[in-house]
Scaffold this motif. Structure first.
Motif, PDB file in Angstrom:
ATOM      1  N   ALA A 100       0.813  -1.217   0.000  1.00 42.09           N
ATOM      2  CA  ALA A 100       0.000   0.000   0.000  1.00 42.09           C
ATOM      3  C   ALA A 100       0.847   1.269   0.000  1.00 42.09           C
ATOM      4  N   PHE A 101       1.925   1.288   0.773  1.00 40.71           N
ATOM      5  CA  PHE A 101       2.820   2.442   0.845  1.00 40.71           C
ATOM      6  C   PHE A 101       4.241   2.053   0.435  1.00 40.71           C
ATOM      7  N   ASP A 102       4.371   1.020  -0.336  1.00 38.07           N
ATOM      8  CA  ASP A 102       5.667   0.491  -0.770  1.00 38.07           C
ATOM      9  C   ASP A 102       6.392   1.518  -1.631  1.00 38.07           C
ATOM     10  N   ASN A 103       7.646   1.747  -1.324  1.00 41.99           N
ATOM     11  CA  ASN A 103       8.439   2.717  -2.060  1.00 41.99           C
ATOM     12  C   ASN A 103       9.676   2.073  -2.682  1.00 41.99           C
ATOM     13  N   TYR A 104       9.622   0.778  -2.901  1.00 39.63           N
ATOM     14  CA  TYR A 104      10.802   0.013  -3.292  1.00 39.63           C
ATOM     15  C   TYR A 104      11.397   0.426  -4.626  1.00 39.63           C
TER      16      TYR A 104
END
Length: 168
Positions: A100-104
């Protein structure tokens, strides 16, 4: 356009300029087209849910205000929002979906999200939900949490303190 506040708006129909897909009958937002200059966005109060990828790759978005009543944040809702620094998660949310808030995949540098308030009745955090939010410093797990997915906080390099509710 830098700030858009639709908190007092009622979604009847939505022009493509700001809403990619909007089912006004059910008040469900399935995607936004956010101009890259937009820094903050306040959703209408009558929106009842978001769909997966709702703000996918909104790279310039810094703050988002979600209305109370949304029961979950779906998978990839804020995936690759690399400049996101503030998001309120309403107390009504019981599930945060995968990535949902993954910034990978961010190439824009370190994510700006330093703190996240998890709702009191939150029960589940999905796989990779907050992955690569490198500036996240501390986390307070709510008392009703039942599931924390695989690698939910992987690569959160500055995460030093995790507080868990311990019932008496």
């Amino acid at each position: 356009l830098r700030d858009l506040d639709l908190s007092d708006a009622h979604v009847v129909s939505a022009p493509y300029k700001y809403y990619q897909n909007c089912n006004s009958k059910d008040n469900v937002i399935t995607g936004y087209f956010v101009p890259e200059t937009l820094l903050s966005f306040r959703l209408p109060a009558d929106i009842q849910s978001l769909e997966a990828y709702a703000f996918y790759k909104c790279e310039y978005l810094k703050t988002v205000t979600l209305p109370e009543g949304i029961p979950y944040i779906p998978a990839y809702a804020f995936y690759f929002c690399s400049r996101l620094s503030s998001v309120n998660i309403p107390e009504s949310v019981v599930t945060i979906g995968n990535s949902a808030f993954d910034n990978y995949i961010s190439t824009a540098g370190r994510n700006l999200l330093t703190q996240i308030h998890l709702p009191y009745h939150l029960q589940s955090i999905g796989d990779f939900a907050f992955r690569a939010n490198e500036r996240l410093t501390d986390l307070r797990l709510p008392p009703y949490i039942e599931n924390i997915g695989n690698q939910a906080f992987n690569n959160c390099k500055d995460l030093k303190d995790i507080y868990a509710y311990m019932p008496d």
